[in-house]
Design a protein around this motif. Structure first.
Motif, PDB file in Angstrom:
ATOM      1  N   ARG A 194       0.786  -1.214  -0.097  1.00 24.43           N
ATOM      2  CA  ARG A 194       0.031  -0.057   0.204  1.00 24.43           C
ATOM      3  C   ARG A 194       0.816   1.150  -0.063  1.00 24.43           C
ATOM      4  NH1 ARG A 194      -4.428  -1.033   4.569  1.00 24.43           N
ATOM      5  NH2 ARG A 194      -5.082   1.158   4.054  1.00 24.43           N
ATOM      6  N   THR A 195       2.137   1.021  -0.402  1.00 25.58           N
ATOM      7  CA  THR A 195       2.946   2.294  -0.449  1.00 25.58           C
ATOM      8  C   THR A 195       2.203   3.599  -1.167  1.00 25.58           C
ATOM      9  OG1 THR A 195       4.848   0.629  -0.336  1.00 25.58           O
ATOM     10  CG2 THR A 195       5.451   3.006  -1.209  1.00 25.58           C
ATOM     11  N   HIS A 196       1.862   3.041  -2.370  1.00 25.91           N
ATOM     12  CA  HIS A 196       1.236   4.323  -3.235  1.00 25.91           C
ATOM     13  C   HIS A 196       0.324   5.209  -1.981  1.00 25.91           C
ATOM     14  CE1 HIS A 196       2.859   2.459  -6.794  1.00 25.91           C
ATOM     15  NE2 HIS A 196       2.222   1.465  -6.576  1.00 25.91           N
ATOM     16  N   GLU A 197      -0.782   4.339  -1.658  1.00 20.61           N
ATOM     17  CA  GLU A 197      -1.707   4.901  -0.971  1.00 20.61           C
ATOM     18  C   GLU A 197      -1.286   5.835  -0.056  1.00 20.61           C
ATOM     19  OE1 GLU A 197      -4.389   1.977   0.680  1.00 20.61           O
ATOM     20  OE2 GLU A 197      -4.829   3.379   2.327  1.00 20.61           O
ATOM     21  N   LEU A 198      -0.385   5.139   0.990  1.00 21.43           N
ATOM     22  CA  LEU A 198       0.179   5.833   2.319  1.00 21.43           C
ATOM     23  C   LEU A 198       1.120   6.955   1.731  1.00 21.43           C
ATOM     24  CD1 LEU A 198       0.619   2.573   4.116  1.00 21.43           C
ATOM     25  CD2 LEU A 198      -1.216   4.262   4.239  1.00 21.43           C
ATOM     26  N   GLY A 199       1.838   6.834   0.672  1.00 21.96           N
ATOM     27  CA  GLY A 199       2.780   8.082   0.462  1.00 21.96           C
ATOM     28  C   GLY A 199       1.719   9.048  -0.070  1.00 21.96           C
ATOM     29  N   LEU A 200       0.594   8.794  -1.051  1.00 21.26           N
ATOM     30  CA  LEU A 200      -0.257   9.816  -1.114  1.00 21.26           C
ATOM     31  C   LEU A 200      -0.566  10.497  -0.036  1.00 21.26           C
ATOM     32  CD1 LEU A 200      -0.865  10.557  -4.123  1.00 21.26           C
ATOM     33  CD2 LEU A 200      -3.224   9.340  -4.006  1.00 21.26           C
ATOM     34  N   ARG A 201      -1.307   9.665   0.893  1.00 20.07           N
ATOM     35  CA  ARG A 201      -1.734  10.598   2.190  1.00 20.07           C
ATOM     36  C   ARG A 201      -0.723  11.413   2.703  1.00 20.07           C
ATOM     37  NH1 ARG A 201      -4.935   8.066   6.468  1.00 20.07           N
ATOM     38  NH2 ARG A 201      -5.377  10.242   6.814  1.00 20.07           N
ATOM     39  N   ARG A 202       0.531  11.242   2.602  1.00 24.32           N
ATOM     40  CA  ARG A 202       1.471  11.881   3.256  1.00 24.32           C
ATOM     41  C   ARG A 202       1.609  13.016   2.601  1.00 24.32           C
ATOM     42  NH1 ARG A 202       5.100  10.163   7.237  1.00 24.32           N
ATOM     43  NH2 ARG A 202       5.532  12.289   7.412  1.00 24.32           N
ATOM     44  N   ALA A 203       1.701  12.815   1.231  1.00 29.30           N
ATOM     45  CA  ALA A 203       1.971  13.968   0.366  1.00 29.30           C
ATOM     46  C   ALA A 203       0.828  15.148   0.578  1.00 29.30           C
ATOM     47  CB  ALA A 203       1.977  13.736  -1.000  1.00 29.30           C
ATOM     48  N   LEU A 204      -0.522  14.536   0.818  1.00 28.89           N
ATOM     49  CA  LEU A 204      -1.872  15.505   0.962  1.00 28.89           C
ATOM     50  C   LEU A 204      -1.735  15.876   2.667  1.00 28.89           C
ATOM     51  CD1 LEU A 204      -4.210  13.655  -1.071  1.00 28.89           C
ATOM     52  CD2 LEU A 204      -2.969  15.690  -1.620  1.00 28.89           C
ATOM     53  N   GLY A 205      -0.680  15.746   3.276  1.00 22.60           N
ATOM     54  CA  GLY A 205      -0.512  16.465   4.537  1.00 22.60           C
ATOM     55  C   GLY A 205      -0.787  15.790   5.588  1.00 22.60           C
ATOM     56  N   ALA A 264       1.780  10.020  12.781  1.00 23.73           N
ATOM     57  CA  ALA A 264       0.723   9.592  13.598  1.00 23.73           C
ATOM     58  C   ALA A 264      -0.436   9.087  13.041  1.00 23.73           C
ATOM     59  CB  ALA A 264       0.601  10.537  14.716  1.00 23.73           C
ATOM     60  N   ASP A 265      -1.058  10.133  12.175  1.00 22.79           N
ATOM     61  CA  ASP A 265      -2.284   9.636  11.229  1.00 22.79           C
ATOM     62  C   ASP A 265      -2.205   8.334  10.690  1.00 22.79           C
ATOM     63  OD1 ASP A 265      -3.406  11.892  12.255  1.00 22.79           O
ATOM     64  OD2 ASP A 265      -3.043  13.224  10.412  1.00 22.79           O
ATOM     65  N   ILE A 266      -1.151   8.009  10.022  1.00 25.30           N
ATOM     66  CA  ILE A 266      -0.874   6.992   9.256  1.00 25.30           C
ATOM     67  C   ILE A 266      -1.056   5.669  10.229  1.00 25.30           C
ATOM     68  CG2 ILE A 266       0.423   5.508   7.684  1.00 25.30           C
ATOM     69  CD1 ILE A 266      -0.560   8.153   6.316  1.00 25.30           C
ATOM     70  N   PHE A 267      -0.076   5.836  11.415  1.00 23.04           N
ATOM     71  CA  PHE A 267      -0.145   4.850  12.206  1.00 23.04           C
ATOM     72  C   PHE A 267      -1.490   4.457  12.725  1.00 23.04           C
ATOM     73  CE2 PHE A 267       0.643   3.301  16.530  1.00 23.04           C
ATOM     74  CZ  PHE A 267       1.312   1.946  16.250  1.00 23.04           C
ATOM     75  N   LYS A 268      -2.457   5.559  13.187  1.00 23.87           N
ATOM     76  CA  LYS A 268      -3.449   5.441  13.809  1.00 23.87           C
ATOM     77  C   LYS A 268      -4.496   4.768  12.624  1.00 23.87           C
ATOM     78  CE  LYS A 268      -5.851   9.258  15.212  1.00 23.87           C
ATOM     79  NZ  LYS A 268      -5.731  10.662  15.734  1.00 23.87           N
ATOM     80  N   GLN A 269      -4.498   5.119  11.300  1.00 20.57           N
ATOM     81  CA  GLN A 269      -5.327   4.622  10.459  1.00 20.57           C
ATOM     82  C   GLN A 269      -5.116   2.835  10.282  1.00 20.57           C
ATOM     83  OE1 GLN A 269      -4.178   5.897   6.403  1.00 20.57           O
ATOM     84  NE2 GLN A 269      -5.546   4.146   5.517  1.00 20.57           N
ATOM     85  N   ILE A 270      -3.570   2.679  10.199  1.00 20.89           N
ATOM     86  CA  ILE A 270      -3.265   1.195  10.387  1.00 20.89           C
ATOM     87  C   ILE A 270      -4.071   0.355  11.321  1.00 20.89           C
ATOM     88  CG2 ILE A 270      -1.621  -0.387   9.750  1.00 20.89           C
ATOM     89  CD1 ILE A 270      -1.819   1.135   7.351  1.00 20.89           C
TER      90      ILE A 270
END
Lengths: 414, 399
Positions: free
Chosen positions: B304-315, B319-325
């Protein structure tokens, strides 16, 4: 399967050490548990020691007696009178014998030591082939004249006499002195007909009361000349029970029910609680056992399935390249299946080694007295088949799904 | 946010379905382990009702139907034991403690029948064994020769037959009569209520128990089991000398002398051995699930690198990513728990196992759910951390 494919597979597995390790752990532990359980059951049903010829032996353990109205029912091991009346009179078997288990205490150096004593007839030793280290079993003459002679097993020899030979020496239990005439190797506890610490002639039993009992603490062994005689023996035994007039023994009894079981039937009866019922419940027992194995395998199989999918998805780009260069779908499926089979076989081998270790641990823990497990060829072949089945189930769907994947998607890697 | 997570889970339904299936099975396994453990623990903590710590059991197998002379001989043996200076007391407890000897019968009070276990004790046995008396009195010699037989009932019998808070003293309960219609009917009269008498030890589940009096002056009954209380600090040869003396008095009887503590140990071991073995197997299964889950999650995150990288790029922050997973996995695990509970509750509804009451079911389910969520959380930690380290640049470079 060329050597080249195997080499490639091993290299692929080595590249992803973590995934390989997890998969191997799953396969190995699942198979270890299965092999340990199967080995114990296998050793119960097909022992290697004194009961090695029990595939032609029937065991009669219990009798259920009832009055005419079935309001009073007794159920217990056999009495001596029952054996005299119904077992010793059988004509179809090659030979019959009997024994009774008793717990006895003996004083050694001022402390109480407990032993299991089997009082038997002389035929017992011709059915149960005890492994003599030294000496012999008692003879018919010694039985008839009530000679106080005993056969002991190796651990008992050590408990009484240390590392000295016991032959010709005397041991004492039930306030009686017995001369040791034989020493045998110890038998595992679950081989109930062969397991004992001490064997002695039934005629030396402390009191003679047992002779008049229909119900008591005896068990009978019936040895058939061949497996094909077993139905005839069962029929004769049943007929004898039916045609007997129980009033000649006691007014209380009107019917007696008893069964001559093979080892497998006995296990089924014990497990199903059908000791005194007409049907042994053998079919249900086997179905339940199979269901148990399937249920147990379900969780590891799903786990392995998940891991296989992950493992294959990870290599999406490799598959994309192979597809782009024209590899047929069948070649890809074969490659993945083969990989899975090799992985599972390695896991199976590890499981086998682990189960040897676990069985050794059980042997040395003393959980089952004098257990000595043997892994038979039959068991190894079964393990191999189950392992392959495991590999095919957990590997076929992921392989098929990957092989079906569009090359462009595969190359993009999701 | 939650709706969005559900959609993400739905988008990857196949791989999530397999994880749910695996976790559901893991929950069922965990449930049975924890329900069994809780059930055994509560049984172990219920008071036994008598003392056993320094007592000995003597059991007799006299081989055949007991005759009058056997009872005389037994009385002689009890006298001899009482005379010994190293013994405090000797009593008859007819159904031996911590063994598989049971006497079960049905009794009734005004037509209300229950099946209960019973035992017969000689005078003084209940006091000396430290049985807790809630009301009434123990047996004594004055009970002999009455038209009724005195009994002590435990609290469970008292509450079941007479109701809570009702004093059953002096009331009669009837032993079964339909078996022997021609025999003279003797009634049991309640002379006391005891807390409990769990004859076969801590893991013996039956609630109802009634103690009757063993009349040593009558010669028509025989007892195969005695309880002996030796004095403190006895010598190592106590057992042996006792056995020798008794065997000399009755050479044809098979007499066994053993500490009650040994019998108790045997009972506990016979219950615990299969439980521990299946516990080890269950432990292996769960370890397997944990490792498998860890591997699958790690792989998922990588894919899911694409998806997660994109989310990071959008700000989104790390911690948000960690929470999401983590929350995603917790939702998946919750599905599994709901599904698993639907399965396990059937066993209680159908009453498959008598030991599974609603209390144990609820406690077991909660415990299993907590353990499963913790297991999932631990397995998510590292993959979640990896996911949170994904940079937007990774997503763009990924191939």
């Amino acid at each position: 399967m060329s050597l080249h494919t195997v080499k490639t597979t091993l290299r692929v597995l080595m590249r992803r050490k973590f995934f390989t390790a997890i998969s191997l752990f799953c396969i190995a532990t699942t198979l270890m548990v299965l092999i340990v359980v199967a080995a114990i059951v296998d050793n119960m049903l097909h022992p290697i020691g004194a009961e090695r010829n029990f595939d032609t032996v029937l065991i009669v353990e219990r009798v259920r007696m009832a009055n005419k109205e079935e309001t009073s029912v007794w159920s217990s091991p056999l009495g001596y009178k029952f054996i005299e009346e119904f077992i010793l009179t059988l004509k179809t078997p090659e030979r019959v014998g009997y024994y009774t288990d008793n717990s006895r205490q003996s004083l050694i150096d001022g402390l109480i030591q407990r032993f299991q004593v089997k009082y038997t007839d002389d035929q017992y030793a011709k059915i149960v082939e005890l492994d003599f280290i030294d000496g012999r079993y008692f003879t018919l003459d010694e039985l008839n004249s009530g000679q106080r002679v005993a056969i002991i097993n190796e651990p008992t020899q050590i408990r009484f006499f240390g590392d000295q030979s016991a032959i010709g020496k005397t041991i004492e239990f039930s306030e009686q002195r017995y001369t040791v005439i034989g020493v045998v190797r110890a038998e595992a506890e679950f081989n109930k007909a062969a397991f004992s610490d001490i064997w002695a002639p039934i005629t030396t039993f402390p009191s003679g009361n047992y002779r008049d009992e229909m119900m008591g603490s005896f068990r009978a062994l019936i040895k058939a000349a061949s497996r094909s005689d077993i139905p005839a023996i069962k029929a004769e035994f049943e007929q004898g029970l039916k045609s007997f007039d129980y009033r000649s023994v006691s007014d209380e009894y009107a019917t007696a029910t008893s069964f001559a079981n093979t080892k497998l039937e006995r296990m089924a009866r014990e497990f199903m609680g059908t000791e005194d019922e007409l049907g042994s419940g053998l079919a249900t027992f086997l179905m339940l056992a199979l269901l148990g194995v399937v249920l147990f395998m379900l969780l590891p199989a799903i786990n392995l399935f998940n891991l296989s999918i992950s493992r294959i998805m990870e290599r999406a780009s490799e598959i994309g390249v192979r597809k782009a260069f024209g590899a047929p779908r069948r070649a890809l499926v074969n490659q993945f299946l083969l990989e899975n089979i090799i992985l599972t076989l390695i896991g199976g081998l590890m499981g086998l080694l682990l189960s040897l270790l676990a069985l050794n641990l059980i042997e040395s823990s003393g959980l089952i007295a004098y257990a000595n497990f043997n892994i038979s060829w039959r068991l190894v072949v079964w393990t191999l088949m189950i392992t392959l089945l495991f590999a095919l189930i957990s590997g076929s769907y992921p392989a098929w799904r990957m092989a079906r994947m569009h090359p462009v998607r595969a190359l993009k890697g999701y | 946010m939650l709706m969005h997570l559900f959609r993400l889970i739905w988008n990857r339904k196949l791989s999530n379905l397999l994880i749910i299936l695996e976790l559901t099975l893991a929950f069922v396994v965990l449930y049975f382990v924890s329900a069994t453990a809780l059930h055994l623990w509560s049984m172990y903590n219920r008071p036994l009702g008598f003392e056993w710590q320094s007592h000995y059991s003597m059991t007799i197998n006299q081989g055949a139907e007991a005759s009058e002379s056997d009872m005389e001989r037994l009385n002689g043996m009890i006298d001899r034991l009482e005379q010994r200076s190293d013994i405090d007391w000797v009593h008859i407890v007819k159904q031996a403690l911590f063994q598989n000897w049971h006497w079960s019968t049905s009794i009734n009070h005004e037509g209300d029948y229950i099946q209960t276990y019973m035992n017969t004790l000689s005078d003084g046995a209940a006091e000396d064994l430290g049985v807790t008396l809630l009301s009434g009195r123990f047996f004594n010699e004055g009970d002999a020769g009455q038209a009724w037989l005195p009994v002590l009932i435990n609290r469970a019998v008292s509450e079941r037959l007479f109701g809570e808070g009702v004093d059953p003293l002096g009331q009669n309960i009837n032993p079964p009569s339909e078996d022997q219609p021609d025999q003279e009917q003797t009634e049991y009269r309640v002379i006391g209520v005891i807390e409990d008498f769990r004859q076969s030890g801590e893991f013996w589940g039956d609630e109802y128990y009634v103690l009757a009096r063993f009349d040593t002056s009558r010669n028509d009954t025989f007892a195969n089991s005695l309880v002996i209380r030796p004095q403190d600090g006895l010598s190592a040869t106590f057992e042996a000398s006792l056995l020798q003396e008794m065997t000399q008095m009755a050479p044809s009887w098979n007499i066994t002398v053993r500490p009650l503590a040994d019998y108790r140990q045997d009972r506990i071991r016979s219950v615990m051995t299969p439980i521990i073995l299946s516990g080890i197997v269950a432990g292996f299964l769960l370890l397997m699930v944990a490792f498998g889950l860890f591997g699958v999650l790690w792989q998922n995150v990588t894919r899911r690198t694409h998806e997660l990288g994109l989310r990071r790029a959008l700000g989104a922050s790390a911690a948000d990513i960690f929470k999401q997973i983590t929350i995603e996995m917790m939702l998946v695990a919750s599905f599994a728990i709901v599904l698993g509970t639907l399965i396990t509750i059937q066993f209680t509804l159908l009453g498959t196992f008598s030991s599974l009451n609603w209390m144990t079911t609820i406690k077991g389910s909660v415990l299993a759910a907590v353990v499963l969520l913790m297991l999932v959380a631990i397995c998510t930690l590292y993959p979640g951390w990896i996911a949170s380290r994904k940079q937007p640049a990774d997503a763009l470079r990924y191939e």
